[in-house]
Enzyme design. Structure first.
Site, PDB file in Angstrom:
ATOM      1  N   LYS A  11       0.974  -1.411   0.083  1.00 12.65           N
ATOM      2  CA  LYS A  11      -0.027  -0.528  -0.073  1.00 12.65           C
ATOM      3  C   LYS A  11       1.117   1.177   0.151  1.00 12.65           C
ATOM      4  O   LYS A  11       1.851   0.888   0.286  1.00 12.65           O
ATOM      5  CB  LYS A  11      -1.652  -0.114   1.252  1.00 12.65           C
ATOM      6  CG  LYS A  11      -2.063  -1.530   0.924  1.00 12.65           C
ATOM      7  CD  LYS A  11      -3.014  -1.243   2.128  1.00 12.65           C
ATOM      8  CE  LYS A  11      -3.495  -1.895   2.372  1.00 12.65           C
ATOM      9  NZ  LYS A  11      -4.979  -2.202   2.968  1.00 12.65           N
ATOM     10  N   TYR A  51     -12.302  -1.110  -4.092  1.00  6.50           N
ATOM     11  CA  TYR A  51     -12.880  -1.727  -2.223  1.00  6.50           C
ATOM     12  C   TYR A  51     -14.447  -1.314  -2.434  1.00  6.50           C
ATOM     13  O   TYR A  51     -14.837  -1.186  -1.760  1.00  6.50           O
ATOM     14  CB  TYR A  51     -12.235  -0.809  -1.449  1.00  6.50           C
ATOM     15  CG  TYR A  51     -10.809  -0.742  -1.468  1.00  6.50           C
ATOM     16  CD1 TYR A  51     -10.789  -2.537  -0.958  1.00  6.50           C
ATOM     17  CD2 TYR A  51      -9.966  -0.094  -1.806  1.00  6.50           C
ATOM     18  CE1 TYR A  51     -10.014  -2.878  -0.469  1.00  6.50           C
ATOM     19  CE2 TYR A  51      -8.777  -0.346  -2.128  1.00  6.50           C
ATOM     20  CZ  TYR A  51      -8.424  -1.718  -0.207  1.00  6.50           C
ATOM     21  OH  TYR A  51      -7.016  -2.509  -0.202  1.00  6.50           O
ATOM     22  N   ASN A 114      -2.591   0.290   6.311  1.00  4.25           N
ATOM     23  CA  ASN A 114      -1.496  -1.025   7.539  1.00  4.25           C
ATOM     24  C   ASN A 114      -0.880  -1.907   6.365  1.00  4.25           C
ATOM     25  O   ASN A 114      -0.834  -3.157   6.694  1.00  4.25           O
ATOM     26  CB  ASN A 114      -2.843  -2.271   7.953  1.00  4.25           C
ATOM     27  CG  ASN A 114      -4.250  -2.721   7.084  1.00  4.25           C
ATOM     28  OD1 ASN A 114      -3.733  -1.723   5.212  1.00  4.25           O
ATOM     29  ND2 ASN A 114      -4.737  -3.082   6.879  1.00  4.25           N
ATOM     30  N   HIS A 117      -2.489  -5.257   1.211  1.00  6.38           N
ATOM     31  CA  HIS A 117      -3.917  -6.225   0.737  1.00  6.38           C
ATOM     32  C   HIS A 117      -3.622  -7.537   0.784  1.00  6.38           C
ATOM     33  O   HIS A 117      -2.365  -7.203  -0.605  1.00  6.38           O
ATOM     34  CB  HIS A 117      -4.224  -5.047  -0.450  1.00  6.38           C
ATOM     35  CG  HIS A 117      -4.966  -5.763  -0.563  1.00  6.38           C
ATOM     36  ND1 HIS A 117      -6.756  -5.991  -0.330  1.00  6.38           N
ATOM     37  CD2 HIS A 117      -5.776  -7.127  -1.669  1.00  6.38           C
ATOM     38  CE1 HIS A 117      -7.456  -6.859  -0.984  1.00  6.38           C
ATOM     39  NE2 HIS A 117      -6.582  -7.607  -1.833  1.00  6.38           N
ATOM     40  N   GLU A 128      -9.563  -9.209  -8.346  1.00  7.21           N
ATOM     41  CA  GLU A 128      -8.428  -8.793  -7.976  1.00  7.21           C
ATOM     42  C   GLU A 128      -7.732  -8.851  -9.076  1.00  7.21           C
ATOM     43  O   GLU A 128      -6.589  -7.554  -9.752  1.00  7.21           O
ATOM     44  CB  GLU A 128      -7.457  -8.970  -6.733  1.00  7.21           C
ATOM     45  CG  GLU A 128      -9.325  -8.336  -5.695  1.00  7.21           C
ATOM     46  CD  GLU A 128      -9.032  -8.654  -4.272  1.00  7.21           C
ATOM     47  OE1 GLU A 128     -10.108  -8.042  -3.593  1.00  7.21           O
ATOM     48  OE2 GLU A 128      -8.183  -9.452  -3.698  1.00  7.21           O
TER      49      GLU A 128
HETATM   50  P1  DAT Z   1      -8.535  -7.181   5.328  1.00  3.84           P
HETATM   51  O1  DAT Z   1      -7.716  -6.171   4.691  1.00  3.84           O
HETATM   52  O2  DAT Z   1      -7.381  -7.337   6.225  1.00  3.84           O
HETATM   53  O3  DAT Z   1      -8.692  -7.863   4.572  1.00  3.84           O
HETATM   54  P2  DAT Z   1     -11.108  -5.321   5.159  1.00  3.84           P
HETATM   55  O4  DAT Z   1     -10.780  -5.781   4.182  1.00  3.84           O
HETATM   56  O5  DAT Z   1     -12.035  -5.819   5.904  1.00  3.84           O
HETATM   57  O6  DAT Z   1      -9.628  -5.994   5.510  1.00  3.84           O
HETATM   58  O7  DAT Z   1     -10.585  -3.714   5.017  1.00  3.84           O
HETATM   59  C1  DAT Z   1     -10.016  -3.289   3.607  1.00  3.84           C
HETATM   60  C2  DAT Z   1      -9.270  -1.877   4.380  1.00  3.84           C
HETATM   61  O8  DAT Z   1     -10.256  -0.935   4.992  1.00  3.84           O
HETATM   62  C3  DAT Z   1      -8.107  -2.761   5.060  1.00  3.84           C
HETATM   63  O9  DAT Z   1      -7.123  -3.243   4.969  1.00  3.84           O
HETATM   64  C4  DAT Z   1      -7.510  -1.474   6.149  1.00  3.84           C
HETATM   65  C5  DAT Z   1      -9.533  -0.645   5.996  1.00  3.84           C
HETATM   66  N1  DAT Z   1     -10.257  -0.866   7.119  1.00  3.84           N
HETATM   67  C6  DAT Z   1     -10.726  -1.474   7.477  1.00  3.84           C
HETATM   68  N2  DAT Z   1     -11.808  -1.969   8.661  1.00  3.84           N
HETATM   69  C7  DAT Z   1     -11.055  -0.208   9.361  1.00  3.84           C
HETATM   70  C8  DAT Z   1     -11.097   1.120  10.066  1.00  3.84           C
HETATM   71  N3  DAT Z   1     -12.099  -0.264  11.153  1.00  3.84           N
HETATM   72  N4  DAT Z   1     -10.883   1.598  10.295  1.00  3.84           N
HETATM   73  C9  DAT Z   1      -9.788   3.048   8.397  1.00  3.84           C
HETATM   74  N5  DAT Z   1      -9.750   1.880   7.873  1.00  3.84           N
HETATM   75  C10 DAT Z   1     -10.359   0.744   8.062  1.00  3.84           C
HETATM   76 MG    MG Z   2     -10.185  -7.520   2.517  1.00  2.00          MG
END
Ligand code: DAT
Ligand code: MG
Length: 139
Positions: A11, A51, A114, A117, A128
């Site tokens: 990222k 997304y 974070n 991805h 994707e």
């Molecule tokens: P992951 O990336 O672990 O699959 P996800 O698919 O639930 O997680 O969410 C996609 C991304 O969105 C994640 O990497 C970071 C962001 N995200 C998720 N939950 C969030 C939150 N509560 N606050 C801010 N960003 C968040």
């Molecule tokens: Mg995810």
């Protein structure tokens, strides 16, 4: 376990902080073969589409803004049990909850920023990967 593929993005935070090499080292050490890779930047509309599954979530706007804010490294990775093993390698979404030694524990700074991805299913890995790579870019 069949050999299969997952999709990842290093990222914008990882690229900005100079972590590309260190993260690729972890990916190589974990036994993933790189089937496709490039540095690219998503537009706002790219990030919205990528997304779209999260469009109703409260963090969607922040997520789209962040993911389009700078260059990323996109890659397709191959390994037995690729999707599940890569999710283990990257750790929990929130780096505060990520296990020791995981990529997010080592390189992520917050839930939003974070580091990486990782696809959550074989089906999404294929979708994707196709979002970012044409057939001629996958080896
Ligand atoms: P992951 O990336 O672990 O699959 P996800 O698919 O639930 O997680 O969410 C996609 C991304 O969105 C994640 O990497 C970071 C962001 N995200 C998720 N939950 C969030 C939150 N509560 N606050 C801010 N960003 C968040
Ligand atoms: Mg995810």
């Amino acid at each position: 376990m069949a050999t299969n593929r997952t999709f990842t993005m290093l990222k914008p935070d990882s690229v900005e902080k100079g972590y590309i090499g260190a993260i690729l080292e972890k990916i190589n050490a974990a036994g993933f073969r790189i089937a496709a890779m490039k540095m690219t930047q998503m537009t706002v509309s790219d990030a919205k589409a990528f997304y779209a599954v999260h469009s109703e979530r409260p963090f969607y706007g922040e997520l789209v803004e962040f993911m389009s804010s700078g260059p990323i490294v996109a890659a397709i990775l191959e390994k037995n049990n690729a999707v599940e093993d890569f999710r283990v390698l990257i750790g929990a979404t929130n780096p505060a909850d990520a296990a020791e030694g995981t990529i997010r524990k080592l390189f992520a700074s917050s839930m939003g920023e974070n580091a990486v991805h990782g696809s959550d299913s074989d089906e999404n890995a294929a979708i994707e990967g196709a979002f970012h790579f044409s057939g001629r870019e996958i080896f």
